[in-house]
Design a protein around this motif. Structure first.
Motif, PDB file in Angstrom:
ATOM      1  N   LYS A  21      16.763 132.797  -8.075  1.00 29.56           N
ATOM      2  CA  LYS A  21      17.212 131.413  -7.354  1.00 29.56           C
ATOM      3  C   LYS A  21      18.052 130.820  -8.603  1.00 29.56           C
ATOM      4  CE  LYS A  21      13.043 131.253  -4.649  1.00 29.56           C
ATOM      5  NZ  LYS A  21      13.858 131.318  -3.325  1.00 29.56           N
ATOM      6  N   ASN A  22      18.602 129.586  -7.926  1.00 32.49           N
ATOM      7  CA  ASN A  22      19.478 128.575  -8.977  1.00 32.49           C
ATOM      8  C   ASN A  22      20.517 129.266  -9.664  1.00 32.49           C
ATOM      9  OD1 ASN A  22      17.504 126.616  -8.332  1.00 32.49           O
ATOM     10  ND2 ASN A  22      16.149 127.288 -10.221  1.00 32.49           N
ATOM     11  N   LYS A  43      16.877 135.479  -5.266  1.00 30.68           N
ATOM     12  CA  LYS A  43      17.638 134.334  -4.453  1.00 30.68           C
ATOM     13  C   LYS A  43      17.154 134.546  -3.227  1.00 30.68           C
ATOM     14  CE  LYS A  43      22.048 133.082  -3.729  1.00 30.68           C
ATOM     15  NZ  LYS A  43      23.730 133.181  -4.175  1.00 30.68           N
ATOM     16  N   GLU A  44      16.769 135.640  -2.428  1.00 34.25           N
ATOM     17  CA  GLU A  44      16.031 135.717  -1.286  1.00 34.25           C
ATOM     18  C   GLU A  44      14.743 136.283  -1.334  1.00 34.25           C
ATOM     19  OE1 GLU A  44      18.701 137.419   2.093  1.00 34.25           O
ATOM     20  OE2 GLU A  44      20.147 137.647   0.400  1.00 34.25           O
ATOM     21  N   ASP A  45      13.637 135.686  -0.753  1.00 31.01           N
ATOM     22  CA  ASP A  45      12.205 136.076  -0.757  1.00 31.01           C
ATOM     23  C   ASP A  45      12.246 137.402  -0.236  1.00 31.01           C
ATOM     24  OD1 ASP A  45      11.545 133.808  -1.998  1.00 31.01           O
ATOM     25  OD2 ASP A  45      10.695 132.875   0.054  1.00 31.01           O
TER      26      ASP A  45
END
Length: 99
Positions: A21-22, A43-45
């Motif tokens: 993420k981020n 980034k993607e669960d």
């Protein structure tokens, strides 16, 4: 980590660059990346996007940023006792008598 002085990697270990993420990229074992995917950190669960893979020996001596530490730059060093089946495969060094 305030007193971090270096970071250890297993020279023969298989490491992955993983999208987080981020727009961050983590260097870790693939096993730990799978675990982080189910903790909502990638980034993607529940999905691991591996950018590249490489051996630890390819990163020896690499300069790293150490946020919140006295030494803003620390370097990667070899440690032969790291297990790639437990944790990230990356060990930070914070001596007991650090600043």
């Amino acid at each position: 980590m305030y007193g971090q002085t270096s970071c250890f990697l297993l020279p023969t270990g298989e490491y992955s660059a993983v999208e987080m993420k981020n727009d961050e990229v983590f260097i870790c074992s693939e096993r730990s990346a799978q675990n982080m995917a189910f903790q909502g950190l990638t980034k993607e669960d529940e999905k691991v996007n591996i950018i590249d893979t490489f051996k630890g020996e390819e990163m020896m001596g690499l300069a790293l940023e150490a946020p919140h530490a006295v030494h803003k730059t620390v370097y990667t060093l070899p440690m032969m006792t790291i297990s790639m089946k437990k944790g990230t495969g990356v060990v930070t060094c914070v001596p007991s008598d650090s600043p």
